[in-house]
Design a protein around this motif. Structure first.
Motif, short mmCIF file in Angstrom:
data_model
loop_
_atom_site.label_atom_id
_atom_site.label_comp_id
_atom_site.label_asym_id
_atom_site.label_seq_id
_atom_site.Cartn_x
_atom_site.Cartn_y
_atom_site.Cartn_z
N ARG A 88 0.88 -1.17 0.00
CA ARG A 88 0.00 0.00 0.00
C ARG A 88 0.91 1.22 0.00
O ARG A 88 1.46 1.60 1.03
N LEU A 89 1.09 1.79 -1.18
CA LEU A 89 2.08 2.85 -1.38
C LEU A 89 1.43 4.15 -1.80
O LEU A 89 0.45 4.16 -2.55
N ASP A 90 2.01 5.25 -1.34
CA ASP A 90 1.61 6.56 -1.83
C ASP A 90 2.40 6.85 -3.11
O ASP A 90 3.13 6.01 -3.61
N PHE A 91 2.26 8.06 -3.63
CA PHE A 91 2.93 8.41 -4.88
C PHE A 91 4.45 8.27 -4.79
O PHE A 91 5.06 7.59 -5.63
N PRO A 92 5.12 8.89 -3.79
CA PRO A 92 6.58 8.73 -3.72
C PRO A 92 7.00 7.26 -3.57
O PRO A 92 8.00 6.83 -4.16
N GLY A 93 6.25 6.49 -2.81
CA GLY A 93 6.56 5.08 -2.66
C GLY A 93 6.40 4.31 -3.96
O GLY A 93 7.17 3.38 -4.25
N SER A 94 5.41 4.68 -4.76
CA SER A 94 5.19 4.04 -6.05
C SER A 94 6.35 4.32 -7.01
O SER A 94 6.85 3.41 -7.68
N VAL A 95 6.80 5.56 -7.04
CA VAL A 95 7.94 5.93 -7.89
C VAL A 95 9.18 5.16 -7.44
O VAL A 95 9.93 4.61 -8.27
N LYS A 96 9.40 5.08 -6.15
CA LYS A 96 10.54 4.34 -5.61
C LYS A 96 10.48 2.86 -5.98
O LYS A 96 11.49 2.25 -6.34
N ALA A 97 9.28 2.26 -5.94
CA ALA A 97 9.11 0.85 -6.28
C ALA A 97 9.48 0.59 -7.74
O ALA A 97 10.13 -0.41 -8.05
N VAL A 98 9.07 1.48 -8.65
CA VAL A 98 9.42 1.32 -10.07
C VAL A 98 10.93 1.41 -10.23
O VAL A 98 11.55 0.61 -10.94
#
Length: 104
Positions: free
Chosen positions: A57-67
């Motif tokens: 369950r990620l926010d926007f910065p976490g999503s970018v980091k995951a990619v």
């Protein structure tokens, strides 16, 4: 509730015909939010493999980091399929000059 499945382990080929990432994004990182899920898929002939998964369950910065993290682990997964919903378009726009191969 959920079901559990098992699969027999197979030896991975040494090379693949294609590797790609597939992403499904969400908006928030709350306990009730949808999960952000990214996979690395590979194809060799008629055989298909899931090599990796990022899920949280990620926010926007976490999503970018995951990619970024999955791209660093699998740099030869040149194509990144990103769902054109939720944070997908914003993630693509943020990473467009940094990570190639992002497609809707």
């Amino acid at each position: 509730m959920g079901q559990s499945a098992s699969a027999k382990a197979v030896e991975l080929p040494s090379t693949f015909d294609l590797k790609l990432q597939s992403w499904d994004f969400a908006f928030k990182d709350t306990k009730t939010s949808d999960y952000v899920v990214g996979h690395v898929h590979a194809v060799r002939g008629a055989r298909k493999f899931v090599l990796a998964q990022e899920r949280g369950r990620l926010d926007f910065p976490g999503s970018v980091k995951a990619v970024r993290m999955l791209t660093a682990r699998y740099p030869d997964a040149h194509l990144k399929l990103i769902e054109d919903k939720a944070n997908g378009p914003a993630v693509m726009q943020t990473l467009q000059d940094e990570i190639s191969g992002c497609k809707k």
